[in-house]
Design a protein around this motif. Structure first.
Motif, PDB file in Angstrom:
ATOM      1  N   LYS A 575       0.850  -1.180   0.000  1.00 40.05           N
ATOM      2  CA  LYS A 575       0.000   0.000   0.000  1.00 40.05           C
ATOM      3  C   LYS A 575       0.886   1.229   0.000  1.00 40.05           C
ATOM      4  CE  LYS A 575      -3.757   2.320   2.480  1.00 40.05           C
ATOM      5  NZ  LYS A 575      -4.636   2.296   3.666  1.00 40.05           N
ATOM      6  N   ASN A 576       0.677   2.062  -0.993  1.00 39.24           N
ATOM      7  CA  ASN A 576       1.458   3.277  -1.144  1.00 39.24           C
ATOM      8  C   ASN A 576       2.946   2.942  -1.174  1.00 39.24           C
ATOM      9  OD1 ASN A 576      -0.952   4.714  -1.160  1.00 39.24           O
ATOM     10  ND2 ASN A 576      -0.922   4.977   1.060  1.00 39.24           N
ATOM     11  N   ARG A 577       3.710   3.407  -0.190  1.00 41.93           N
ATOM     12  CA  ARG A 577       5.159   3.227  -0.193  1.00 41.93           C
ATOM     13  C   ARG A 577       5.623   2.052   0.665  1.00 41.93           C
ATOM     14  NH1 ARG A 577       7.592   8.090  -1.973  1.00 41.93           N
ATOM     15  NH2 ARG A 577       6.093   9.801  -2.208  1.00 41.93           N
ATOM     16  N   SER A 578       4.704   1.355   1.310  1.00 37.57           N
ATOM     17  CA  SER A 578       5.101   0.293   2.231  1.00 37.57           C
ATOM     18  C   SER A 578       4.641  -1.065   1.705  1.00 37.57           C
ATOM     19  CB  SER A 578       4.513   0.531   3.621  1.00 37.57           C
ATOM     20  OG  SER A 578       3.093   0.522   3.554  1.00 37.57           O
ATOM     21  N   ALA A 579       5.348  -2.107   2.140  1.00 36.47           N
ATOM     22  CA  ALA A 579       5.007  -3.458   1.723  1.00 36.47           C
ATOM     23  C   ALA A 579       5.445  -4.436   2.806  1.00 36.47           C
ATOM     24  CB  ALA A 579       5.669  -3.794   0.398  1.00 36.47           C
ATOM     25  N   PHE A 580       4.625  -5.486   2.984  1.00 35.45           N
ATOM     26  CA  PHE A 580       4.962  -6.592   3.865  1.00 35.45           C
ATOM     27  C   PHE A 580       4.914  -7.869   3.046  1.00 35.45           C
ATOM     28  CE2 PHE A 580       3.368 -10.167   6.373  1.00 35.45           C
ATOM     29  CZ  PHE A 580       4.412 -10.311   7.280  1.00 35.45           C
ATOM     30  N   THR A 581       5.944  -8.717   3.168  1.00 34.05           N
ATOM     31  CA  THR A 581       6.002  -9.959   2.407  1.00 34.05           C
ATOM     32  C   THR A 581       6.253 -11.124   3.347  1.00 34.05           C
ATOM     33  OG1 THR A 581       8.371  -9.724   1.972  1.00 34.05           O
ATOM     34  CG2 THR A 581       6.852  -8.803   0.346  1.00 34.05           C
ATOM     35  N   PHE A 582       5.687 -12.279   2.968  1.00 38.14           N
ATOM     36  CA  PHE A 582       5.845 -13.516   3.743  1.00 38.14           C
ATOM     37  C   PHE A 582       6.139 -14.625   2.746  1.00 38.14           C
ATOM     38  CE2 PHE A 582       4.282 -17.440   5.586  1.00 38.14           C
ATOM     39  CZ  PHE A 582       4.745 -17.390   6.899  1.00 38.14           C
ATOM     40  N   LEU A 583       7.316 -15.256   2.873  1.00 35.67           N
ATOM     41  CA  LEU A 583       7.760 -16.273   1.930  1.00 35.67           C
ATOM     42  C   LEU A 583       8.052 -17.582   2.640  1.00 35.67           C
ATOM     43  CD1 LEU A 583       8.924 -17.247  -0.854  1.00 35.67           C
ATOM     44  CD2 LEU A 583      11.126 -16.304  -0.105  1.00 35.67           C
ATOM     45  N   VAL A 584       7.504 -18.670   2.060  1.00 36.70           N
ATOM     46  CA  VAL A 584       7.848 -20.022   2.483  1.00 36.70           C
ATOM     47  C   VAL A 584       8.324 -20.759   1.241  1.00 36.70           C
ATOM     48  CG1 VAL A 584       7.033 -22.197   3.429  1.00 36.70           C
ATOM     49  CG2 VAL A 584       6.188 -20.039   4.363  1.00 36.70           C
ATOM     50  N   GLN A 585       9.543 -21.281   1.302  1.00 38.68           N
ATOM     51  CA  GLN A 585      10.141 -21.962   0.152  1.00 38.68           C
ATOM     52  C   GLN A 585      10.739 -23.285   0.603  1.00 38.68           C
ATOM     53  OE1 GLN A 585      13.101 -19.626  -1.864  1.00 38.68           O
ATOM     54  NE2 GLN A 585      13.734 -21.305  -3.217  1.00 38.68           N
ATOM     55  N   GLN A 586      10.251 -24.374   0.034  1.00 34.19           N
ATOM     56  CA  GLN A 586      10.726 -25.711   0.378  1.00 34.19           C
ATOM     57  C   GLN A 586      10.945 -26.476  -0.926  1.00 34.19           C
ATOM     58  OE1 GLN A 586      10.930 -26.444   3.751  1.00 34.19           O
ATOM     59  NE2 GLN A 586      11.989 -28.391   3.391  1.00 34.19           N
ATOM     60  N   GLU A 587      12.166 -26.934  -1.178  1.00 38.00           N
ATOM     61  CA  GLU A 587      12.496 -27.560  -2.456  1.00 38.00           C
ATOM     62  C   GLU A 587      12.104 -29.039  -2.467  1.00 38.00           C
ATOM     63  OE1 GLU A 587      13.231 -25.668  -4.775  1.00 38.00           O
ATOM     64  OE2 GLU A 587      13.608 -23.914  -3.532  1.00 38.00           O
ATOM     65  N   LEU A 588      11.545 -29.498  -3.595  1.00 38.34           N
ATOM     66  CA  LEU A 588      11.182 -30.894  -3.780  1.00 38.34           C
ATOM     67  C   LEU A 588      12.296 -31.687  -4.450  1.00 38.34           C
ATOM     68  CD1 LEU A 588       7.475 -30.537  -4.997  1.00 38.34           C
ATOM     69  CD2 LEU A 588       8.333 -30.819  -2.672  1.00 38.34           C
ATOM     70  N   ASN A 589      13.260 -31.005  -5.053  1.00 40.20           N
ATOM     71  CA  ASN A 589      14.337 -31.671  -5.765  1.00 40.20           C
ATOM     72  C   ASN A 589      15.649 -31.515  -4.989  1.00 40.20           C
ATOM     73  OD1 ASN A 589      12.539 -32.115  -8.051  1.00 40.20           O
ATOM     74  ND2 ASN A 589      12.832 -29.952  -8.510  1.00 40.20           N
ATOM     75  N   ASP A 590      16.525 -32.516  -5.092  1.00 46.32           N
ATOM     76  CA  ASP A 590      17.834 -32.432  -4.445  1.00 46.32           C
ATOM     77  C   ASP A 590      18.940 -32.178  -5.458  1.00 46.32           C
ATOM     78  OD1 ASP A 590      17.857 -34.830  -5.732  1.00 46.32           O
ATOM     79  OD2 ASP A 590      18.108 -36.063  -3.932  1.00 46.32           O
ATOM     80  N   PHE A 591      18.598 -31.530  -6.557  1.00 46.68           N
ATOM     81  CA  PHE A 591      19.560 -31.159  -7.588  1.00 46.68           C
ATOM     82  C   PHE A 591      19.124 -29.831  -8.187  1.00 46.68           C
ATOM     83  CE2 PHE A 591      16.423 -34.155  -9.197  1.00 46.68           C
ATOM     84  CZ  PHE A 591      15.807 -33.401 -10.184  1.00 46.68           C
ATOM     85  N   ILE A 592      19.996 -29.224  -8.982  1.00 46.73           N
ATOM     86  CA  ILE A 592      19.752 -27.898  -9.567  1.00 46.73           C
ATOM     87  C   ILE A 592      19.544 -28.047 -11.071  1.00 46.73           C
ATOM     88  CG2 ILE A 592      20.761 -25.630 -10.008  1.00 46.73           C
ATOM     89  CD1 ILE A 592      22.219 -25.883  -7.357  1.00 46.73           C
ATOM     90  N   SER A 593      18.553 -27.356 -11.611  1.00 45.83           N
ATOM     91  CA  SER A 593      18.223 -27.452 -13.035  1.00 45.83           C
ATOM     92  C   SER A 593      18.302 -26.102 -13.734  1.00 45.83           C
ATOM     93  CB  SER A 593      16.820 -28.049 -13.208  1.00 45.83           C
ATOM     94  OG  SER A 593      16.773 -29.377 -12.741  1.00 45.83           O
ATOM     95  N   ASN A 594      19.092 -25.175 -13.208  1.00 43.29           N
ATOM     96  CA  ASN A 594      19.333 -23.880 -13.842  1.00 43.29           C
ATOM     97  C   ASN A 594      20.825 -23.725 -14.064  1.00 43.29           C
ATOM     98  OD1 ASN A 594      16.892 -23.373 -11.751  1.00 43.29           O
ATOM     99  ND2 ASN A 594      16.554 -22.237 -13.646  1.00 43.29           N
ATOM    100  N   SER A 595      21.216 -23.349 -15.274  1.00 43.85           N
ATOM    101  CA  SER A 595      22.641 -23.276 -15.599  1.00 43.85           C
ATOM    102  C   SER A 595      23.355 -22.232 -14.761  1.00 43.85           C
ATOM    103  CB  SER A 595      22.817 -22.968 -17.089  1.00 43.85           C
ATOM    104  OG  SER A 595      22.258 -21.706 -17.417  1.00 43.85           O
ATOM    105  N   TYR A 596      22.723 -21.083 -14.497  1.00 42.02           N
ATOM    106  CA  TYR A 596      23.427 -20.032 -13.760  1.00 42.02           C
ATOM    107  C   TYR A 596      23.647 -20.422 -12.306  1.00 42.02           C
ATOM    108  CZ  TYR A 596      19.059 -18.469 -11.568  1.00 42.02           C
ATOM    109  OH  TYR A 596      17.916 -18.396 -10.842  1.00 42.02           O
ATOM    110  N   LEU A 597      22.744 -21.218 -11.709  1.00 39.89           N
ATOM    111  CA  LEU A 597      22.957 -21.671 -10.340  1.00 39.89           C
ATOM    112  C   LEU A 597      24.061 -22.723 -10.274  1.00 39.89           C
ATOM    113  CD1 LEU A 597      19.313 -21.947  -8.929  1.00 39.89           C
ATOM    114  CD2 LEU A 597      21.063 -20.287  -8.318  1.00 39.89           C
ATOM    115  N   LEU A 598      24.109 -23.606 -11.268  1.00 35.74           N
ATOM    116  CA  LEU A 598      25.183 -24.592 -11.309  1.00 35.74           C
ATOM    117  C   LEU A 598      26.535 -23.917 -11.490  1.00 35.74           C
ATOM    118  CD1 LEU A 598      23.803 -27.574 -13.419  1.00 35.74           C
ATOM    119  CD2 LEU A 598      24.527 -27.606 -11.030  1.00 35.74           C
ATOM    120  N   ALA A 599      26.567 -22.868 -12.323  1.00 36.34           N
ATOM    121  CA  ALA A 599      27.836 -22.206 -12.599  1.00 36.34           C
ATOM    122  C   ALA A 599      28.292 -21.322 -11.448  1.00 36.34           C
ATOM    123  CB  ALA A 599      27.715 -21.363 -13.875  1.00 36.34           C
ATOM    124  N   SER A 600      27.373 -20.918 -10.555  1.00 43.45           N
ATOM    125  CA  SER A 600      27.752 -19.955  -9.519  1.00 43.45           C
ATOM    126  C   SER A 600      27.919 -20.602  -8.149  1.00 43.45           C
ATOM    127  CB  SER A 600      26.724 -18.825  -9.451  1.00 43.45           C
ATOM    128  OG  SER A 600      25.432 -19.346  -9.167  1.00 43.45           O
TER     129      SER A 600
END
Length: 978
Positions: A575-600
């Motif tokens: 709202k206007n200039r303020s923001a509140f965010t709530f994130l829950v992130q849980q991975e289902l895979n035990d490997f990486i499928s993005n080239s930039y993440l593998l390279a970094s």
């Protein structure tokens, strides 16, 4: 001479107004009338964003919408939409243009009194001897669909013309505005009494009259008019028989103007009309009340059409039964339109019945988008019902809905697909595309894309678009997928499901091979965005991938370019200039499928949860200063890639380990831990924008504190700490100079006047951190790797502008732009990347390095452009990254380009060429070779030839990739939907 207008403001008339049977006035034309208004010598100008134009007799009709402006001499009218009638009549002094205008709402608050009219349902008539011009962005050369607005306008014009027809009119020499009397509203007064008439309640409720369906050929107030070279009438007490021969024309029309009524025009060589007995006076005037007509038989090149071409049917014989409301046509051709009336389609049938004004039933029918008997692509059916109904996608349009049995999709006369039932619009045939080809690793392959709802005989939903994928690979197996983009209420998103039983070998984007023996593989992706309220929104994602190489082998473009695959919920309040965010992130895979993440970094980060509050650009002290800050609380942990380089299909030396070493073990050896860590992070920045002469100066200061709970950073670095304090100060200075050279004129360089803009800028910054970025494992790129030390950025942007286009079409063009910057960092800044960059608004997020960066864009003409960009590393004494490209549009049919790219960190130096050649209206050629200058060999090649047919694109494509050592050949049909 001043403009003389007649203006009246009324409400649109409701109900049926009978008129003379021999000269119906519908309000759709001005033909046959001379308006009693003295013509003016002023011009008439129409301006709008979009419109429709069509003709009825000698009347030009227009419907204009979107920011409509109309000027008639000194008069001005402004509206959102308007109906226009125009026709011309001769006079002794030349042609006179008569016009009638109907506005849904006219407004013009800035026009002088007496020179405009404001209000709703404004009806204007007038005439002019001046020029009439139309300036419109998008004009549709067809009749606009009839709706309530069209109905009100035509009713208003019909009433006006009936008054002219009823009694002689006096020539108008002035304009007048008549407003309907508006009943004064009653407003109660505190402490007073409410009159009885304002509190009386109804004692009964009137029910709507019971509706009985009326055959579509026997609507009330309808008439059948006819003409022919010879007409013979036989009467009896049982029925009248009217025989017509030679250029027979019959018209089924309404005596009044009303919305939704479809007129029918019939023409033939011969016709027989059967009517009830009696009322010969109407027959003598070639008019018959439709209620009297029993049936009409026509033969000899019979043509039936509705509403000036809404549909057209041709047949050798037709019969219209007015009692049952049906018509039968033998060996007929139905022509109608789809895509908003822009594309014609044809239905050919041995027998066709018209069941209603918008519905046909056909036996042994073939539907195609070509006038030819066979056509390139056709949809055949043993039985089909075609219904024309309002479009679900376009409010102003209609679409054709098909309900068919035993359908076959045909390429010419060759059936290529069969399905027992199909229900849907004519632009949703089951097969969307098919590709046949070969690939070194997959073998022969057939890729198909289908409409699943059409296959199941279901009506396609209006809230989404879906595809069913069925693929066959000779060396791999069979793959099945489902893709959907949807938008339901406040939610929108996508679903992507794909799986195959694979018994082949993967070849990854790095050229390595990974063997999978008879294993079911695939993916399940889901993304959704929901607007919970004005300020709340929810984003949810799900990503499940069967194995480490599925994406790099089967979705190579996603592997290279897609954002991180994750499973998460993200709730945001803004709202206007303020923001509140709530994130829950849980991975289902035990490997990486993005080239930039593998390279970094070879790991992902789980958040359970991450809560953040942000305030951006909050004014302080009466706008004398600004505040930006955030506060976050996070519980997080590392999720390491548990594969080996061999399982990922990459080289082990890319990670500094062996081919069969587990990546997770190497990360643990380096000091990374996968336990949950709590983190509190708070950042606050204050800035004070000010102006000093021509300079804009923004001093700023930022402070940050980050605390880690349950952190075990000692194995990672002995210098790490659970608490990190960070502070920075800086100043930004920028200004602008310009000079205009009006006397510059050079045809060879395409210069007409010249403007030079010079925009210098300077940023000075210093940051200090109690813990070095190298001593903390990176959970978040925006938190841990903060730059410390001193940085200076000097920027200079030069822009050269000129005018192009010619008289009446002059427009400004930035034909040359040179953007340069010099960035210097202190020696204590941590080197984090071989490609440094400076982020001016958040300097602590920059990648340090001392370098010079420049970019240039040069457009010597509208058909030739040069672009280039590069970074010179002052520490290494050489170019770390660079690119340069040229594009030349030789003509409307040929475009060529060349691009050079250089990247020192990966030892890449490539040259790419491109040609796009429209060989003819049907053939298009695209060629893109790429040469590797370091390896002195072809890097890649792409050749694509497209043959466009009226209803399908046939594409032949050859691709070669030297890294994957793979050659692909394919031929595909992309169906241009009916």
């Amino acid at each position: 001479m001043i403009l003389l207008l007649e203006v009246s403001q009324t409400q649109a008339t409701q109900g049926d107004v009978p008129v003379s049977s021999f000269s119906p006035i519908r309000g759709d034309r001005l033909s046959g009338f001379v308006l009693p208004i003295e013509p003016t010598s002023g011009d008439v100008q129409f301006n709008a964003l979009r419109g429709w134009a069509w003709s009825i007799d000698d009347t030009q009709r227009l419907r204009l919408e979107g920011d409509v402006h109309i000027s008639i001499g000194s008069y001005r009218f402004t509206s959102n939409r308007v109906l226009v009638w125009l026709n011309r009549i001769p006079s002794a002094d030349g042609l006179i243009t008569q016009f009638a205008l109907f506005f849904d709402e006219s407004r013009s608050p800035t026009s002088p009194a007496g020179l405009t009219a404001s209000g709703r349902n404004i009806f204007v008539t007038g005439s002019s001897r001046g020029e009439v011009s139309l300036d419109i962005a998008v004009l549709h050369d067809r009749q606009a669909n009839r709706d309530g607005f069209n109905q009100r306008g035509e009713t208003q014009l019909a009433d006006y013309l009936r008054k002219l027809n009823a009694q002689p009119q006096t020539l108008t020499t002035h304009h007048a505005t008549q407003s309907p009397k508006v009943k004064e509203e009653y407003y109660p007064v505190p402490g007073g009494k409410v009159p009885k008439e304002h509190i009386s309640l109804p004692t009964q409720v009137e029910l709507p009259p019971e509706e009985h369906p009326t055959p579509w050929l026997q609507q009330p107030h309808t008439v059948v008019r006819f003409s022919a070279h010879q007409i013979h009438v036989e009467t009896s007490d049982i029925e009248n028989v009217i025989t017509a021969e030679g250029s027979v024309v019959l018209e089924y029309a309404s005596r009044i103007s009303r919305s939704g009524f479809r007129e029918i025009s019939l023409s033939a060589e011969r016709a027989v009309m059967f009517t009830d007995p009696g009322r010969l006076e109407e027959i003598a005037q070639s008019n018959v009340d439709a209620e009297m007509v029993r049936g009409i038989y026509l033969e000899g090149n019979v043509v039936a059409q509705s509403n000036n071409g809404e549909y057209i049917v041709r047949a050798p014989k037709m019969y219209y039964d007015f009692r049952t409301g049906q018509a039968i046509m033998l060996n007929s051709i139905l022509r109608t339109h789809i895509r908003g009336g822009r594309t014609p389609i044809y239905a050919r049938a041995e027998e066709m019945r018209q069941l209603a004004d918008n519905q046909w039933e056909a036996q042994h029918v073939r539907i195609l988008a070509s006038e030819f008997y066979t056509g390139h692509l056709a949809l055949g059916a043993s039985k089909a019902t075609i219904t024309r109904q309002p479009s679900s996608a376009y409010s102003q349009e209609e679409e054709n809905h098909l309900d068919s049995r035993n359908i076959t999709l045909r390429a010419g006369d060759l059936p290529i697909f069969y399905w027992p039932v199909f229900r849907g619009t004519l632009h949703s045939i089951p097969l969307k595309s098919i590709e046949v080809g070969t690939e070194d690793n997959d073998g022969a392959r057939i890729l198909t894309k289908w409409n699943p709802f059409s296959l199941l005989g279901l009506r396609e939903p209006t809230w989404g678009d879906s595809d069913l994928l069925i693929d066959v690979f000779s060396k791999r197996g069979v793959g099945v997928g489902f893709e959907m983009d949807y938008k339901v209420a406040a939610s929108e998103g996508m679903i992507d499901l794909y799986g195959l039983y694979d018994d082949g070998i993967d070849r990854t984007s790095s050229g390595r091979e990974v063997n999978y023996d008879e294993e079911f593989r695939g993916l399940a992706l889901w993304e959704n965005r929901t607007r919970l309220s004005r300020y709340w929104s929810l984003q949810s994602q799900l990503s499940y991938i069967s194995d480490p190489t599925f994406i790099t082998a089967w979705r190579e473009e996603d592997f290279k370019e897609r954002r991180e695959y994750e499973t998460s919920l993200y709730l945001k309040y803004q709202k206007n200039r303020s923001a509140f965010t709530f994130l829950v992130q849980q991975e289902l895979n035990d490997f990486i499928s993005n080239s930039y993440l593998l390279a970094s970094r070879q790991y992902q980060v789980e958040h359970t949860p991450d809560m953040t509050y942000r305030l951006i650009g909050q004014p302080l002290f009466k706008d004398r200063a600004n505040y930006t800050g955030h506060l976050s609380a996070t519980r997080m942990r590392f999720r390491f890639d548990q594969s080996t380089p061999a399982e990922l299909g990459v080289r082990g030396r890319a990670f500094g380990i062996g081919e069969n070493d587990v990546i997770e073990d190497e990360l643990v050896r380096r000091g990374f831990r996968d336990n949950y860590v709590g983190r509190l992070d708070s950042r606050h920045e204050f800035s004070r924008p000010t102006t000093w002469g021509i300079f804009r100066i923004v001093p700023f200061a930022a402070g940050r504190a980050t605390y880690y709970e349950n952190a075990d950073f000692e194995p990672y670095s002995a210098d790490s700490d659970e608490l990190r304090l960070f502070g920075s100060v800086g100043v930004r200075v920028n200004t602008q100079f310009q000079r205009v050279f009006n006397d510059v004129e050079h045809r060879l360089l395409d210069l007409h006047r010249l403007r030079h803009l010079i925009e210098p800028s300077l940023t000075l910054w210093y940051g200090y951190s109690t813990v070095s970025a190298e001593d903390l494992p990176i959970y978040d790129e925006r938190v841990e790797p903060l730059l410390a030390g001193t940085a200076i950025r000097l920027g200079l942007r030069n822009t050269f502008q000129t005018q192009r286009g010619g008289p009446g079409y002059w427009h400004s063009v930035d034909f040359l732009t040179i953007d340069t910057e010099l960035v210097l960092h202190s020696n204590d800044a941590d080197q984090r990347s071989p490609a440094p960059f400076f982020m001016d608004f958040w300097p602590e997020y920059s990648y340090p390095g001392e370098y010079f960066h420049g970019s240039v864009s040069y457009l010597p003409s509208d058909s030739l452009s040069f672009v280039g960009e590069g970074i010179y590393d002052l520490d290494e004494g050489g170019i770390s990254r660079g690119s340069f490209g040229v594009e030349l549009r030789h003509s409307l049919v040929l475009t060529s380009s060349i691009e050079y790219r250089y990247l020192e960190a990966s030892n890449n130096e490539l040259i790419g060429l491109g040609w796009v050649y429209q060989l003819s209206p049907k053939y298009r050629l695209q060629l893109n070779p790429q040469w590797d200058m370091r390896q002195d060999e072809f890097r890649a090649l792409n050749l694509r030839v497209t043959r466009r047919f009226p209803d399908v694109d046939f594409i032949v494509q050859v691709r070669y990739d030297s890294i994957r050592d793979e050659t692909t050949f394919g031929a595909s049909l992309n169906f241009i939907t009916f």
